[in-house]
Design an enzyme around this catalytic site. Structure first.
Site, mmCIF file in Angstrom:
data_model
loop_
_atom_site.group_PDB
_atom_site.id
_atom_site.type_symbol
_atom_site.label_atom_id
_atom_site.label_comp_id
_atom_site.label_asym_id
_atom_site.label_seq_id
_atom_site.Cartn_x
_atom_site.Cartn_y
_atom_site.Cartn_z
ATOM 1 N N HIS A 123 0.831 -1.199 0.000
ATOM 2 C CA HIS A 123 0.000 0.000 0.000
ATOM 3 C C HIS A 123 0.868 1.252 0.000
ATOM 4 C CE1 HIS A 123 0.691 0.913 4.284
ATOM 5 N NE2 HIS A 123 0.477 -0.375 4.546
ATOM 6 N N CYS A 135 3.124 -4.516 6.668
ATOM 7 C CA CYS A 135 2.926 -4.458 5.224
ATOM 8 C C CYS A 135 4.168 -3.890 4.536
ATOM 9 C CB CYS A 135 1.720 -3.573 4.904
ATOM 10 S SG CYS A 135 0.157 -4.219 5.540
#
Length: 176
Positions: A123, A135
């Site tokens: 992301h 992430c």
């Protein structure tokens, strides 16, 4: 696609990125902030249709009420869910731009093991080099390019790197 000490390498392009605040670990656990070592597949592409154009034909819109369950032990653990949903979850439709485009990996998904960690996404980052909760994050322009170039099922190799990053490139003024 391969994570290297210098960034994410895909189709000859090196993309500066950030990983989890817990580093890169082979023994990922819920809440440790680590990015898991392994070979992961890209299994989904989500985007905010109110903020940008569809980045690829296989992309699915993030709609109001879309959530991701991070309640370890719940039957919907590490799955997309919708409001109303009482157990622990993360809103996918955020007020900031972090999840305007999300590439979903198959880490502990779709058949999640309780405590092994939820959702490893690719992301947008908050700012260059700012760590994530596990992430992999990058600049918006790089994420848009990646979302348009990658195909479902492509692999993401995350090797055991001794430290992250080995060296950080300086961001150019005026860039995200």
């Amino acid at each position: 696609m391969r994570l290297t000490p210098m960034g994410l390498l895909f189709r000859g392009r090196l993309i500066p990125c950030a990983v989890g605040r817990g580093g890169i670990r082979p023994d990922k656990r819920e809440g440790d902030g680590a990015t898991p070592v392994g070979r992961h597949r890209i299994v989904g592409l989500l985007y905010r249709p109110d903020r940008l154009a569809r980045p690829a034909a296989w992309a699915r819109p993030i709609l109001p009420g879309d959530l991701w369950c991070d309640a370890s032990g719940h039957p919907d653990y590490n799955q997309p869910v919708r409001v109303p949903f009482g157990p622990s979850h993360e809103a996918m439709r955020r007020p900031d731009p972090l999840y305007d485009i999300v590439l979903v990996t198959d880490w502990n998904h779709p058949h999640a093991v309780a405590g092994a960690g939820s959702a490893i996404f690719l992301h947008q980052w908050r700012r260059p080099g700012f760590p994530t909760a596990g992430c992999i994050a990058m600049a918006r322009r790089d994420l848009i390019w990646l979302a348009g170039a990658i195909r479902p099922g492509e692999a993401l190799a995350v090797p055991a790197l001794p430290r992250w990053p080995a060296r950080r490139r300086q961001a150019r003024p005026g860039k995200d």
